[in-house]
Motif scaffolding. Structure first.
Motif, PDB file in Angstrom:
ATOM      1  N   ALA A  39     -21.646 -70.893  51.499  1.00 38.14           N
ATOM      2  CA  ALA A  39     -22.984 -71.050  50.931  1.00 38.14           C
ATOM      3  C   ALA A  39     -24.048 -70.804  52.004  1.00 38.14           C
ATOM      4  O   ALA A  39     -25.077 -70.188  51.749  1.00 38.14           O
ATOM      5  CB  ALA A  39     -23.130 -72.448  50.335  1.00 38.14           C
ATOM      6  N   TRP A  61     -27.577 -63.146  51.265  1.00 41.22           N
ATOM      7  CA  TRP A  61     -27.880 -62.749  49.894  1.00 41.22           C
ATOM      8  C   TRP A  61     -29.132 -63.385  49.337  1.00 41.22           C
ATOM      9  O   TRP A  61     -29.489 -63.175  48.190  1.00 41.22           O
ATOM     10  CB  TRP A  61     -26.706 -63.100  48.969  1.00 41.22           C
ATOM     11  CG  TRP A  61     -25.455 -62.367  49.307  1.00 41.22           C
ATOM     12  CD1 TRP A  61     -25.363 -61.193  49.993  1.00 41.22           C
ATOM     13  CD2 TRP A  61     -24.114 -62.763  49.005  1.00 41.22           C
ATOM     14  NE1 TRP A  61     -24.046 -60.848  50.129  1.00 41.22           N
ATOM     15  CE2 TRP A  61     -23.264 -61.790  49.523  1.00 41.22           C
ATOM     16  CE3 TRP A  61     -23.562 -63.846  48.315  1.00 41.22           C
ATOM     17  CZ2 TRP A  61     -21.879 -61.861  49.399  1.00 41.22           C
ATOM     18  CZ3 TRP A  61     -22.202 -63.917  48.196  1.00 41.22           C
ATOM     19  CH2 TRP A  61     -21.370 -62.935  48.736  1.00 41.22           C
ATOM     20  N   TYR A  65     -28.052 -69.746  48.365  1.00 43.62           N
ATOM     21  CA  TYR A  65     -26.776 -70.294  48.813  1.00 43.62           C
ATOM     22  C   TYR A  65     -25.737 -70.297  47.712  1.00 43.62           C
ATOM     23  O   TYR A  65     -24.561 -70.453  47.974  1.00 43.62           O
ATOM     24  CB  TYR A  65     -26.957 -71.698  49.397  1.00 43.62           C
ATOM     25  CG  TYR A  65     -27.680 -72.658  48.477  1.00 43.62           C
ATOM     26  CD1 TYR A  65     -26.990 -73.372  47.514  1.00 43.62           C
ATOM     27  CD2 TYR A  65     -29.050 -72.838  48.574  1.00 43.62           C
ATOM     28  CE1 TYR A  65     -27.647 -74.242  46.676  1.00 43.62           C
ATOM     29  CE2 TYR A  65     -29.715 -73.699  47.742  1.00 43.62           C
ATOM     30  CZ  TYR A  65     -29.007 -74.402  46.792  1.00 43.62           C
ATOM     31  OH  TYR A  65     -29.659 -75.242  45.957  1.00 43.62           O
ATOM     32  N   TRP A  92     -23.220 -68.104  41.842  1.00 43.24           N
ATOM     33  CA  TRP A  92     -22.187 -68.111  40.798  1.00 43.24           C
ATOM     34  C   TRP A  92     -21.441 -66.797  40.743  1.00 43.24           C
ATOM     35  O   TRP A  92     -21.084 -66.312  39.691  1.00 43.24           O
ATOM     36  CB  TRP A  92     -22.769 -68.440  39.431  1.00 43.24           C
ATOM     37  CG  TRP A  92     -23.305 -69.818  39.351  1.00 43.24           C
ATOM     38  CD1 TRP A  92     -24.607 -70.174  39.335  1.00 43.24           C
ATOM     39  CD2 TRP A  92     -22.550 -71.048  39.289  1.00 43.24           C
ATOM     40  NE1 TRP A  92     -24.731 -71.551  39.286  1.00 43.24           N
ATOM     41  CE2 TRP A  92     -23.486 -72.112  39.242  1.00 43.24           C
ATOM     42  CE3 TRP A  92     -21.188 -71.378  39.271  1.00 43.24           C
ATOM     43  CZ2 TRP A  92     -23.114 -73.453  39.183  1.00 43.24           C
ATOM     44  CZ3 TRP A  92     -20.819 -72.707  39.203  1.00 43.24           C
ATOM     45  CH2 TRP A  92     -21.770 -73.725  39.159  1.00 43.24           C
ATOM     46  N   PRO A 125     -18.131 -64.578  41.107  1.00 46.68           N
ATOM     47  CA  PRO A 125     -16.783 -65.016  40.712  1.00 46.68           C
ATOM     48  C   PRO A 125     -15.966 -65.635  41.839  1.00 46.68           C
ATOM     49  O   PRO A 125     -15.269 -66.613  41.631  1.00 46.68           O
ATOM     50  CB  PRO A 125     -16.124 -63.740  40.207  1.00 46.68           C
ATOM     51  CG  PRO A 125     -17.238 -62.911  39.708  1.00 46.68           C
ATOM     52  CD  PRO A 125     -18.404 -63.223  40.596  1.00 46.68           C
ATOM     53  N   THR A 141     -17.353 -69.083  42.655  1.00 48.40           N
ATOM     54  CA  THR A 141     -17.093 -69.963  41.529  1.00 48.40           C
ATOM     55  C   THR A 141     -15.616 -70.354  41.485  1.00 48.40           C
ATOM     56  O   THR A 141     -15.277 -71.508  41.251  1.00 48.40           O
ATOM     57  CB  THR A 141     -17.490 -69.280  40.213  1.00 48.40           C
ATOM     58  OG1 THR A 141     -18.827 -68.805  40.334  1.00 48.40           O
ATOM     59  CG2 THR A 141     -17.420 -70.244  39.064  1.00 48.40           C
ATOM     60  N   TRP A 142     -14.752 -69.388  41.752  1.00 43.44           N
ATOM     61  CA  TRP A 142     -13.324 -69.701  41.716  1.00 43.44           C
ATOM     62  C   TRP A 142     -12.919 -70.651  42.817  1.00 43.44           C
ATOM     63  O   TRP A 142     -12.066 -71.522  42.610  1.00 43.44           O
ATOM     64  CB  TRP A 142     -12.471 -68.426  41.751  1.00 43.44           C
ATOM     65  CG  TRP A 142     -12.047 -68.103  40.359  1.00 43.44           C
ATOM     66  CD1 TRP A 142     -12.633 -67.233  39.497  1.00 43.44           C
ATOM     67  CD2 TRP A 142     -10.985 -68.744  39.627  1.00 43.44           C
ATOM     68  NE1 TRP A 142     -12.013 -67.277  38.284  1.00 43.44           N
ATOM     69  CE2 TRP A 142     -11.003 -68.192  38.334  1.00 43.44           C
ATOM     70  CE3 TRP A 142     -10.048 -69.722  39.940  1.00 43.44           C
ATOM     71  CZ2 TRP A 142     -10.093 -68.585  37.351  1.00 43.44           C
ATOM     72  CZ3 TRP A 142      -9.148 -70.113  38.957  1.00 43.44           C
ATOM     73  CH2 TRP A 142      -9.168 -69.549  37.681  1.00 43.44           C
ATOM     74  N   ILE A 145     -13.754 -73.876  41.495  1.00 47.09           N
ATOM     75  CA  ILE A 145     -12.807 -74.282  40.458  1.00 47.09           C
ATOM     76  C   ILE A 145     -11.551 -74.871  41.113  1.00 47.09           C
ATOM     77  O   ILE A 145     -11.072 -75.940  40.729  1.00 47.09           O
ATOM     78  CB  ILE A 145     -12.445 -73.088  39.550  1.00 47.09           C
ATOM     79  CG1 ILE A 145     -13.661 -72.680  38.710  1.00 47.09           C
ATOM     80  CG2 ILE A 145     -11.264 -73.422  38.645  1.00 47.09           C
ATOM     81  CD1 ILE A 145     -13.507 -71.362  37.983  1.00 47.09           C
ATOM     82  N   TRP A 148     -11.319 -76.165  44.014  1.00 55.07           N
ATOM     83  CA  TRP A 148     -11.675 -77.443  44.634  1.00 55.07           C
ATOM     84  C   TRP A 148     -11.732 -78.549  43.583  1.00 55.07           C
ATOM     85  O   TRP A 148     -11.251 -79.659  43.796  1.00 55.07           O
ATOM     86  CB  TRP A 148     -13.012 -77.279  45.348  1.00 55.07           C
ATOM     87  CG  TRP A 148     -13.409 -78.447  46.181  1.00 55.07           C
ATOM     88  CD1 TRP A 148     -12.925 -78.773  47.414  1.00 55.07           C
ATOM     89  CD2 TRP A 148     -14.366 -79.445  45.846  1.00 55.07           C
ATOM     90  NE1 TRP A 148     -13.526 -79.916  47.858  1.00 55.07           N
ATOM     91  CE2 TRP A 148     -14.413 -80.351  46.922  1.00 55.07           C
ATOM     92  CE3 TRP A 148     -15.189 -79.670  44.745  1.00 55.07           C
ATOM     93  CZ2 TRP A 148     -15.254 -81.459  46.928  1.00 55.07           C
ATOM     94  CZ3 TRP A 148     -16.028 -80.773  44.754  1.00 55.07           C
ATOM     95  CH2 TRP A 148     -16.061 -81.642  45.831  1.00 55.07           C
ATOM     96  N   LEU A 191     -11.533 -59.463  38.842  1.00 51.62           N
ATOM     97  CA  LEU A 191     -12.920 -59.751  38.483  1.00 51.62           C
ATOM     98  C   LEU A 191     -13.827 -59.047  39.472  1.00 51.62           C
ATOM     99  O   LEU A 191     -13.462 -58.821  40.619  1.00 51.62           O
ATOM    100  CB  LEU A 191     -13.176 -61.263  38.538  1.00 51.62           C
ATOM    101  CG  LEU A 191     -12.216 -62.134  37.729  1.00 51.62           C
ATOM    102  CD1 LEU A 191     -12.452 -63.589  38.044  1.00 51.62           C
ATOM    103  CD2 LEU A 191     -12.364 -61.885  36.250  1.00 51.62           C
ATOM    104  N   SER A 192     -15.025 -58.717  39.023  1.00 44.26           N
ATOM    105  CA  SER A 192     -15.920 -58.025  39.937  1.00 44.26           C
ATOM    106  C   SER A 192     -16.978 -58.990  40.433  1.00 44.26           C
ATOM    107  O   SER A 192     -17.210 -60.031  39.848  1.00 44.26           O
ATOM    108  CB  SER A 192     -16.588 -56.863  39.207  1.00 44.26           C
ATOM    109  OG  SER A 192     -17.329 -57.375  38.130  1.00 44.26           O
ATOM    110  N   THR A 196     -16.757 -66.576  34.989  1.00 41.50           N
ATOM    111  CA  THR A 196     -16.182 -65.590  35.899  1.00 41.50           C
ATOM    112  C   THR A 196     -15.443 -64.505  35.129  1.00 41.50           C
ATOM    113  O   THR A 196     -15.146 -63.456  35.671  1.00 41.50           O
ATOM    114  CB  THR A 196     -15.197 -66.238  36.889  1.00 41.50           C
ATOM    115  OG1 THR A 196     -14.061 -66.722  36.183  1.00 41.50           O
ATOM    116  CG2 THR A 196     -15.830 -67.365  37.642  1.00 41.50           C
ATOM    117  N   TRP A 231     -28.166 -78.956  52.343  1.00 39.95           N
ATOM    118  CA  TRP A 231     -27.373 -78.966  53.593  1.00 39.95           C
ATOM    119  C   TRP A 231     -27.058 -80.378  54.039  1.00 39.95           C
ATOM    120  O   TRP A 231     -25.972 -80.654  54.548  1.00 39.95           O
ATOM    121  CB  TRP A 231     -28.080 -78.201  54.721  1.00 39.95           C
ATOM    122  CG  TRP A 231     -28.282 -76.745  54.456  1.00 39.95           C
ATOM    123  CD1 TRP A 231     -29.322 -75.987  54.895  1.00 39.95           C
ATOM    124  CD2 TRP A 231     -27.448 -75.851  53.703  1.00 39.95           C
ATOM    125  NE1 TRP A 231     -29.183 -74.690  54.449  1.00 39.95           N
ATOM    126  CE2 TRP A 231     -28.056 -74.591  53.709  1.00 39.95           C
ATOM    127  CE3 TRP A 231     -26.266 -76.010  52.986  1.00 39.95           C
ATOM    128  CZ2 TRP A 231     -27.515 -73.480  53.057  1.00 39.95           C
ATOM    129  CZ3 TRP A 231     -25.723 -74.922  52.322  1.00 39.95           C
ATOM    130  CH2 TRP A 231     -26.345 -73.683  52.375  1.00 39.95           C
TER     131      TRP A 231
END
Ligand code: HEM
Lengths: 303, 478
Positions: free
Chosen positions: A230, A237, A240, A243, A245, A248-249, A252, A254, A296-297, B55, B415
């Motif tokens: 993040a 980007w 932080y 979403w 993929p 997000t995965w 998931i 975790w 997934l892209s 996703t 943070w």
């Protein structure tokens, strides 16, 4: 061909040899243990007589040697990267990541063996290190080279974010391997007390406990890895959390392990259920690691 | 894990509730539900499953993308259920909110007891309690006094890092040791920080913004959100030796109150931050409505021979005395389009699909023309009465840099929460809470030690430690 590829190859064969030896070790112990009087509560409390202990020793030595070669391969790769792009992280593509994961799995295993002196786990966990290394070498050659990084990856964040996340995957792999081991032993026990396999493996409670420990190593590491990702995203980007993929995965995965550690507190989630869950969790890790990249892209698609 | 014993130890006396369904009962039920591990597990799963949806189905695309892939009817369901933007639906955010409420309630219900036990512990326990613990043993030590054994125990536990307390009543010595409470404190730190992170995210989405802008080299732009100006000095790309892109770079200067405040070269992983506003290098491209320079070749219409080639800078007159020409490039489009109702020229896309320049030509002080010259279609436009034909044979595009502009006042909070959650989980993973009680009872030829211990997890390590302790007790002979 690069020097590192040769070393990676060698690692693969050494892990294979170690894996085979550990399996042989389990079987030799199994026949050996049938001769020992029944009633040993501790899994490996009896002395390995003759063959078994020698095979076990050789297996350990080969594992440690393989791990050293694996280390050398990663160092060689880091130097190759340094030479052609000025960054060194030897976990910058799928191939290197797999090689790093197998390195971390084996390191974890060696530490575990040194601490708990249970060699039979090697048959399950060193096997995973071998599979990871093998899967890496099955990748097409163009994925195995040290191509320079695309701009978004060209950052010091890759050193820490990727290595931490991959280390957590290794811990979850260990837990998955122990889960499989648990099922083996449980099945052998059901086959009757006479079954040698059951006596060759450590008792269920120990396997269960070690599996849980492995997850408790992976869980904070994954949290840390996700957070480092993040922070990186915040620099690269412009936010932080987007979403995407991959991120997000990892969340998931975790959450899946978060459910597990809380479920354990409620009792009932030990033993067989925990073992099955650890295997399920590891399958989710594999999907997060491989599946997401190929199916997934998203922003991480270049990894 | 021995949950029952743990629970027994931590039980606070049950409050007497009045019969009937009063507010207190409802409240109690509610608190219990919100503090329950069952709800926590449900939420972990529910979040994992719903997060998966986003996703698998692409998020935030245009309608036609979905219709093409899934069909119209399915798309309508997607919109109804929020599947095209899962992470901002009311149900997903509610699950997150519930997780916060859940962990906060859990914290407030359980943490006080843990905190109390860091300062005062239950030392006096009954003999059956000790014997009922998962790890327990009874050891006869002959030829020793109660005091020496108790002393030895206290020392043995203290050496292991236990906090030890001893208690003497009615001829029985009770020794109690505890260690690793920080592991449980850590778990609760994690519980609190989950909410801190979500809170930071919420603040960011309420008070932050995220915009994207396309900026041309050499221009200065006003940033109203920060009330300062930004000048784009330069944009360029660095390459590796093998030709792959190494980095995209823009040099930016912040001009605040008429003065140059900061200059910085940003790259993909290194943004400019000024007054809480972040400028990120996010894309780049060739401008579609201006160029740096265009190269023309000028031909003799009759012989089709090239007379000369000339480089025209953007909007600057070029004088060719030998040919009696004055030429200015006044306009450029990357993808020529013509609006026939408004009679205007525009660029249909940002792609350089059909580039064209507009010239103003003055020939021998008499003949004036404003032709559009096409890169792909030489000779399309003819200036009647002119000796010459103009062809566009190349141009040097003007780069634009795509910057993302972001402000997120919640990010610091995120943070802080993140650091705490990692510290908390790590503590709870490395440290485990153990307690050992021992009663030293007088016996015929010495003493009997009844010792028992419990741990909140890590039975295996605790078993080792406990066994060692038992071995040590056996050596307590005076
Ligand atoms: C939101 C994210 C959460 C995180 C990161 C988290 C993390 C943790 C961790 C790391 C532990 C220690 C586990 C162990 O020692 O094996 C723990 C324990 C615990 N968690 Fe959570 N948890 C979360 C949410 C919740 C929720 C919603 C509940 C609601 C009931 C909850 C209830 C508990 C309880 C009761 C314990 C045992 C605490 C103790 O030892 O006294 N957790 N949690």
């Amino acid at each position: 061909m690069m020097k590192s590829l040769f070393l990676f190859d060698m690692t693969f064969w050494l892990y294979l040899a170690a894996f085979v030896l550990y399996v042989v070790y389990v079987f030799v112990r199994r026949t050996g243990s049938q001769l020992v009087a029944a009633g040993h509560p501790g899994g490996e409390s009896f002395e390995d007589g003759g063959w078994a202990s020698q095979i076990g020793q050789v297996a350990t030595i080969i594992t440690i040697f393989g791990w050293m070669v694996n280390t050398a391969a990663l160092v060689a790769r880091a130097m190759e990267r340094m030479a052609n792009s000025g960054t060194f992280a030897p976990w910058s593509n799928q191939f290197e990541a797999m090689a790093y994961v197998s390195w971390a799995i084996i390191l974890g295993y060696v530490l575990l063996e040194l601490r708990y002196r249970i060699k039979t786990i090697g048959a399950f966990v060193v096997g995973l290190g071998f599979i990871a290394m093998g899967a890496a070498s099955l990748l097409p050659y163009r994925y195995q080279t040290a191509d320079p990084l695309v701009p978004a990856l060209n950052s010091y964040w890759i050193y820490i974010h990727v290595s931490v996340t991959l280390t957590s995957y290794a811990a979850f792999a260990m837990a998955g391997g122990l889960g499989v081991m648990y099922l083996f032993r449980e099945r052998a026990e059901r086959g009757g007390a006479a079954s040698g396999l059951a006596a060759a493996l450590p008792d269920l409670e120990t396997i269960d406990e070690l599996g849980y420990k492995a997850i408790m190593v992976g869980f904070p590491l994954l949290a840390f890895g996700i957070i480092l990702g993040a922070m990186w995203a915040n620099y690269a980007w412009g936010g932080y959390w987007s979403w995407d993929p991959k991120e997000t995965w990892s969340l998931i995965v975790w959450l899946i392990y978060g459910a597990y550690i809380h479920a354990r507190m409620n009792r009932g989630w030990e033993g067989r259920r925990a073992a099955l869950y650890a295997i399920f969790g590891f399958l989710m890790v594999i999907f997060c690691f491989w599946g997401v990249n190929f199916l997934l892209s998203g922003l991480h698609a270049y990894a | 894990m021995n949950g029952k014993q743990e629970a027994a130890l931590e039980q606070t006396p049950a409050k007497q509730s009045a019969p009937g369904l009063g507010w207190n009962d409802v409240k109690g039920e509610l608190v219990e539900c919100f503090a329950s591990l069952k709800l926590a597990m449900f939420l972990f799963f529910a979040l994992a499953v719903t997060a998966t949806i986003g996703t698998v189905i692409q998020q935030g695309e245009q309608a036609d993308v979905y219709i093409k892939e899934y069909g119209e009817a399915t798309y309508r369901w997607f919109v109804r259920l929020g599947f095209t933007d899962v992470y901002h639906t009311w149900w997903f955010t509610s699950l997150l909110g519930l997780l916060c409420v859940n962990s906060l309630t859990c914290f407030s219900q359980r943490f006080p007891a843990i905190w109390r036990s860091t300062r005062q512990d239950k030392v006096s326990v009954t003999l059956p309690f000790i014997k009922g613990l998962k790890q327990s043993a009874e050891i006869a030590v002959s030829g020793a006094t109660k005091e020496t054994v108790a002393e030895g125990l206290i020392q043995a536990l203290a050496e292991k890092g236990y906090r030890v307390r001893a208690h003497k009543d009615a001829g029985v010595m009770t020794v109690y040791g505890t260690k690793g409470i920080m592991g449980r404190v850590g778990a609760h730190v994690a519980h609190l920080s989950a909410t801190v992170i979500v809170l930071g995210g919420l603040i960011g989405s309420l008070y932050g913004f995220q915009e994207f802008g396309v900026w041309i080299e050499g221009q200065t732009y006003h940033i109203p959100r920060g009330n300062f100006d930004l000048r784009i000095d330069k944009f360029w790309i660095d390459y590796y030796e093998n030709g792959a892109v190494k980095s995209y770079n823009s040099t930016l200067t912040v001009i605040d109150g008429g003065k140059e405040a900061v200059q910085k070269t940003i790259t993909v992983n290194d943004p400019l931050v000024y007054k809480g506003i972040w400028f990120y290098q996010s894309s780049y491209g060739d401008s579609w409505d201006q160029v740096e320079m265009a190269r023309l070749s000028i031909k003799d219409k009759d012989t089709d021979k090239v007379l000369t080639t000339v480089d025209l800078p953007w909007k600057q007159e070029a004088i060719l005395d030998t040919l009696g020409l004055k030429i200015t490039m006044t306009d450029f489009v990357a993808d020529f389009g013509f609006n026939s109702t408004e009679k205007t020229v525009f660029s249909k896309t940002v792609e350089h699909a059909n580039p064209a320049v507009k010239l103003t030509v003055l020939e021998r002080q008499r003949l004036e023309a404003t032709p559009w010259i096409f890169y792909h279609l030489p000779g399309l436009y003819d200036i009647p009465g002119s000796k010459y034909r103009f062809e566009l044979i190349g141009y040097q595009p003007k780069k634009f840099t795509g910057l993302q502009i972001t402000r997120d006042p919640g990010v610091t909070i995120v943070w802080i929460g993140s650091t705490l959650i990692v510290v908390g989980i790590t503590l709870s993973s490395l440290i485990y809470h153990r307690r050992i009680w021992a009663k030293v009872l007088p016996a015929d030829s010495g003493v009997t030690v009844v010792v028992g211990g419990t741990t909140h997890k890590s039975q295996l390590d605790f078993h080792k430690e406990f066994t060692k302790l038992l071995g040590r007790i056996q050596t307590f002979k005076s």
